[in-house]
Design a protein around this motif. Structure first.
Motif, PDB file in Angstrom:
ATOM      1  N   ILE A  43       6.641   3.383  -7.303  1.00 40.28           N
ATOM      2  CA  ILE A  43       6.909   4.170  -5.790  1.00 40.28           C
ATOM      3  C   ILE A  43       6.779   2.881  -4.678  1.00 40.28           C
ATOM      4  N   ASN A  44       5.630   2.179  -4.783  1.00 43.69           N
ATOM      5  CA  ASN A  44       5.252   1.233  -4.066  1.00 43.69           C
ATOM      6  C   ASN A  44       6.188  -0.174  -3.953  1.00 43.69           C
ATOM      7  N   GLY A  45       6.696  -0.114  -4.965  1.00 40.18           N
ATOM      8  CA  GLY A  45       7.715  -1.503  -5.167  1.00 40.18           C
ATOM      9  C   GLY A  45       9.195  -0.912  -5.053  1.00 40.18           C
ATOM     10  N   VAL A  46       9.349   0.510  -5.250  1.00 44.30           N
ATOM     11  CA  VAL A  46      10.810   1.131  -4.647  1.00 44.30           C
ATOM     12  C   VAL A  46      10.882   1.260  -2.778  1.00 44.30           C
ATOM     13  N   ARG A  47       9.545   1.008  -2.421  1.00 42.00           N
ATOM     14  CA  ARG A  47       9.261   1.392  -0.793  1.00 42.00           C
ATOM     15  C   ARG A  47       9.338  -0.026  -0.766  1.00 42.00           C
ATOM     16  N   PHE A  48       9.378  -1.313  -1.164  1.00 48.38           N
ATOM     17  CA  PHE A  48       9.163  -2.430  -0.939  1.00 48.38           C
ATOM     18  C   PHE A  48      10.015  -2.938  -0.577  1.00 48.38           C
ATOM     19  N   VAL A  49      11.635  -2.253  -1.752  1.00 49.30           N
ATOM     20  CA  VAL A  49      12.652  -2.904  -1.574  1.00 49.30           C
ATOM     21  C   VAL A  49      13.217  -2.154  -0.893  1.00 49.30           C
ATOM     22  N   LEU A  50      12.983  -0.704  -0.070  1.00 46.45           N
ATOM     23  CA  LEU A  50      13.679  -0.029   0.877  1.00 46.45           C
ATOM     24  C   LEU A  50      13.186  -0.753   2.363  1.00 46.45           C
ATOM     25  N   ASP A  51      11.623  -1.296   2.727  1.00 45.45           N
ATOM     26  CA  ASP A  51      11.477  -1.031   3.626  1.00 45.45           C
ATOM     27  C   ASP A  51      10.491  -2.015   3.364  1.00 45.45           C
ATOM     28  N   PRO A  52      11.323  -3.976   3.323  1.00 48.20           N
ATOM     29  CA  PRO A  52       9.490  -4.670   3.168  1.00 48.20           C
ATOM     30  C   PRO A  52       9.106  -4.334   4.761  1.00 48.20           C
ATOM     31  N   ALA A  53       9.435  -4.642   5.630  1.00 51.69           N
ATOM     32  CA  ALA A  53       8.767  -4.880   6.918  1.00 51.69           C
ATOM     33  C   ALA A  53       7.544  -4.151   7.072  1.00 51.69           C
TER      34      ALA A  53
END
Length: 83
Positions: A43-53
């Protein structure tokens, strides 16, 4: 009588009747903890791809610019997604 003693007694009674024993309860709990940690990392990885900032701000980091942004995104994305 301590509270944990009741649960141990109930487990031993259940194992006599073909129910779960201490090992199977421990094993299923350990598997569930591992699965939840893996799910949280994905989940953190997918969130990082979608919204890295947003993710870097939540982690207390600054989102880099230029060539360092590529390294930061690749390293942190690889950490979370296992790549």
């Amino acid at each position: 009588m301590p509270l944990w003693r009741d649960s141990v007694d109930s487990l031993s009674e259940a194992s006599q009747h073909g129910g779960p024993n201490r090992f199977s309860v421990w094993y299923s709990t350990a598997i569930m903890k591992i699965a939840l940690r893996v799910l949280a990392a994905i989940i953190n990885g997918v969130r990082f791809v979608l919204d890295p900032a947003g993710v870097t701000a939540r982690l207390g980091m600054d989102l880099q610019t230029g060539a360092s942004a590529s390294t930061q995104l690749g390293d942190i994305g690889g950490l979370f997604l296992g790549g």
